[in-house]
Design a protein around this motif. Structure first.
Motif, PDB file in Angstrom:
ATOM      1  N   LEU A   1      32.319  45.082  43.844  1.00 45.33           N
ATOM      2  CA  LEU A   1      33.257  44.317  43.027  1.00 45.33           C
ATOM      3  C   LEU A   1      33.778  43.104  43.787  1.00 45.33           C
ATOM      4  O   LEU A   1      33.796  41.989  43.257  1.00 45.33           O
ATOM      5  N   LYS A   2      34.197  43.327  45.024  1.00 47.11           N
ATOM      6  CA  LYS A   2      34.731  42.242  45.847  1.00 47.11           C
ATOM      7  C   LYS A   2      33.710  41.118  45.986  1.00 47.11           C
ATOM      8  O   LYS A   2      34.021  39.950  45.744  1.00 47.11           O
ATOM      9  N   LYS A   3      32.491  41.468  46.334  1.00 46.52           N
ATOM     10  CA  LYS A   3      31.434  40.472  46.547  1.00 46.52           C
ATOM     11  C   LYS A   3      31.139  39.710  45.253  1.00 46.52           C
ATOM     12  O   LYS A   3      31.114  38.471  45.228  1.00 46.52           O
ATOM     13  N   THR A   4      30.940  40.437  44.167  1.00 48.87           N
ATOM     14  CA  THR A   4      30.628  39.824  42.874  1.00 48.87           C
ATOM     15  C   THR A   4      31.753  38.896  42.417  1.00 48.87           C
ATOM     16  O   THR A   4      31.504  37.758  42.003  1.00 48.87           O
ATOM     17  N   LEU A   5      32.979  39.377  42.506  1.00 52.70           N
ATOM     18  CA  LEU A   5      34.105  38.585  42.005  1.00 52.70           C
ATOM     19  C   LEU A   5      34.382  37.364  42.880  1.00 52.70           C
ATOM     20  O   LEU A   5      34.697  36.290  42.356  1.00 52.70           O
ATOM     21  N   GLU A   6      34.253  37.489  44.195  1.00 57.24           N
ATOM     22  CA  GLU A   6      34.439  36.325  45.066  1.00 57.24           C
ATOM     23  C   GLU A   6      33.381  35.261  44.776  1.00 57.24           C
ATOM     24  O   GLU A   6      33.696  34.068  44.689  1.00 57.24           O
ATOM     25  N   GLU A   7      32.136  35.685  44.614  1.00 56.69           N
ATOM     26  CA  GLU A   7      31.062  34.730  44.315  1.00 56.69           C
ATOM     27  C   GLU A   7      31.286  34.060  42.958  1.00 56.69           C
ATOM     28  O   GLU A   7      31.139  32.837  42.836  1.00 56.69           O
ATOM     29  N   THR A   8      31.642  34.841  41.962  1.00 51.99           N
ATOM     30  CA  THR A   8      31.848  34.302  40.617  1.00 51.99           C
ATOM     31  C   THR A   8      33.041  33.347  40.590  1.00 51.99           C
ATOM     32  O   THR A   8      32.960  32.257  40.007  1.00 51.99           O
ATOM     33  N   MET A   9      34.150  33.741  41.212  1.00 56.41           N
ATOM     34  CA  MET A   9      35.339  32.887  41.255  1.00 56.41           C
ATOM     35  C   MET A   9      35.059  31.602  42.028  1.00 56.41           C
ATOM     36  O   MET A   9      35.456  30.518  41.610  1.00 56.41           O
ATOM     37  N   SER A  10      34.369  31.710  43.150  1.00 51.07           N
ATOM     38  CA  SER A  10      34.039  30.531  43.959  1.00 51.07           C
ATOM     39  C   SER A  10      33.206  29.540  43.159  1.00 51.07           C
ATOM     40  O   SER A  10      33.471  28.329  43.173  1.00 51.07           O
ATOM     41  N   ALA A  11      32.208  30.036  42.466  1.00 49.06           N
ATOM     42  CA  ALA A  11      31.326  29.166  41.687  1.00 49.06           C
ATOM     43  C   ALA A  11      32.074  28.523  40.520  1.00 49.06           C
ATOM     44  O   ALA A  11      31.964  27.319  40.290  1.00 49.06           O
ATOM     45  N   HIS A  12      32.859  29.306  39.810  1.00 46.23           N
ATOM     46  CA  HIS A  12      33.537  28.791  38.621  1.00 46.23           C
ATOM     47  C   HIS A  12      34.621  27.766  38.965  1.00 46.23           C
ATOM     48  O   HIS A  12      34.752  26.749  38.288  1.00 46.23           O
ATOM     49  N   PHE A  13      35.419  28.054  39.987  1.00 49.69           N
ATOM     50  CA  PHE A  13      36.560  27.194  40.312  1.00 49.69           C
ATOM     51  C   PHE A  13      36.281  26.216  41.457  1.00 49.69           C
ATOM     52  O   PHE A  13      37.167  25.487  41.875  1.00 49.69           O
ATOM     53  N   SER A  14      35.070  26.228  42.004  1.00 47.67           N
ATOM     54  CA  SER A  14      34.677  25.313  43.086  1.00 47.67           C
ATOM     55  C   SER A  14      35.647  25.373  44.278  1.00 47.67           C
ATOM     56  O   SER A  14      36.150  24.356  44.743  1.00 47.67           O
ATOM     57  N   TYR A  15      35.914  26.586  44.730  1.00 44.16           N
ATOM     58  CA  TYR A  15      36.713  26.787  45.935  1.00 44.16           C
ATOM     59  C   TYR A  15      36.225  28.064  46.603  1.00 44.16           C
ATOM     60  O   TYR A  15      35.467  28.832  46.011  1.00 44.16           O
ATOM     61  N   GLU A  16      36.631  28.275  47.844  1.00 43.29           N
ATOM     62  CA  GLU A  16      36.222  29.483  48.550  1.00 43.29           C
ATOM     63  C   GLU A  16      37.207  30.598  48.213  1.00 43.29           C
ATOM     64  O   GLU A  16      38.321  30.636  48.726  1.00 43.29           O
ATOM     65  N   ALA A  17      36.796  31.480  47.317  1.00 37.67           N
ATOM     66  CA  ALA A  17      37.667  32.546  46.828  1.00 37.67           C
ATOM     67  C   ALA A  17      37.713  33.718  47.804  1.00 37.67           C
ATOM     68  O   ALA A  17      36.689  34.128  48.350  1.00 37.67           O
ATOM     69  N   PHE A  18      38.921  34.238  47.995  1.00 34.51           N
ATOM     70  CA  PHE A  18      39.135  35.466  48.757  1.00 34.51           C
ATOM     71  C   PHE A  18      39.981  36.371  47.877  1.00 34.51           C
ATOM     72  O   PHE A  18      41.018  35.957  47.365  1.00 34.51           O
TER      73      PHE A  18
END
Length: 181
Positions: free
Chosen positions: A61-78
């Motif tokens: 979940l962590k990996k999937t959501l960080e990747e998805t959030m990073s791509a969608h919002f164009s920032y490095e999601a944690f």
């Protein structure tokens, strides 16, 4: 609609949301989570607390959501994913007395972050009444209201080398999450 049980209910605690130019509408964040396959998605407050259901393991979940959030919002999601039971434990095991003149924070993060935070706390100058404890692997910090960002430890928490390791929430936020989860 399927009713979720507590074994598959989670909260993702996002770090750095709606601070320093990273502005997100929680409705859009919830949509991103739903597009990533999460169910029963909702938010608590505007600080990045996203409730959802999933049958997947936390690490996935962590990996999937960080990747998805990073791509969608164009920032490095944690973000840090906690189960309903883990959130209940964080809230229930708070070691500090509720005092209207103090904030109490609980921290979520990578394995072992509580020891790093305690080490940094022990080295820092403290405000009167400022304290920290580790209970059941969870780090807690209490600080007089008005001193959160002004305390030496508060400044340490903002270090870039720690940003992907943890996030914190006021104990009141954990309570709100539990009421809605």
């Amino acid at each position: 609609m399927k009713v979720s049980n507590s074994n598959n209910r989670f909260c993702a605690f996002l770090r750095g949301v709606n601070v320093k130019g990273t502005n997100m509408k929680m409705a859009e964040v919830c949509s991103v989570f739903a597009e990533a396959g999460m169910k029963d998605v909702s938010s608590v407050l505007a600080s990045g607390n996203i409730l959802f259901s999933s049958e997947k393991k936390v690490e996935e979940l962590k990996k999937t959501l960080e990747e998805t959030m990073s791509a969608h919002f164009s920032y490095e999601a944690f973000l840090f994913v906690k189960s309903q039971r883990e959130i209940e434990t964080i809230f229930r095991e708070n070691p500090f007395e509720i005092n209207p003149g103090y904030h109490i924070y609980g921290f979520v993060g990578v394995d072992g972050i509580e020891k790093i935070l305690m080490s940094e706390f022990e080295k820092s100058r403290k405000a009167s009444g400022e304290a920290a404890q580790i209970i059941s692997g969870n780090f807690y910090w209490t600080v007089p209201k008005g001193n959160t960002l002004g305390s030496e430890f508060g400044n340490i928490l903002g270090r870039k080398n720690l940003k992907n390791s943890f996030t914190s929430r006021n104990l009141n936020t954990f309570e709100k999450v539990l009421k809605k989860i």
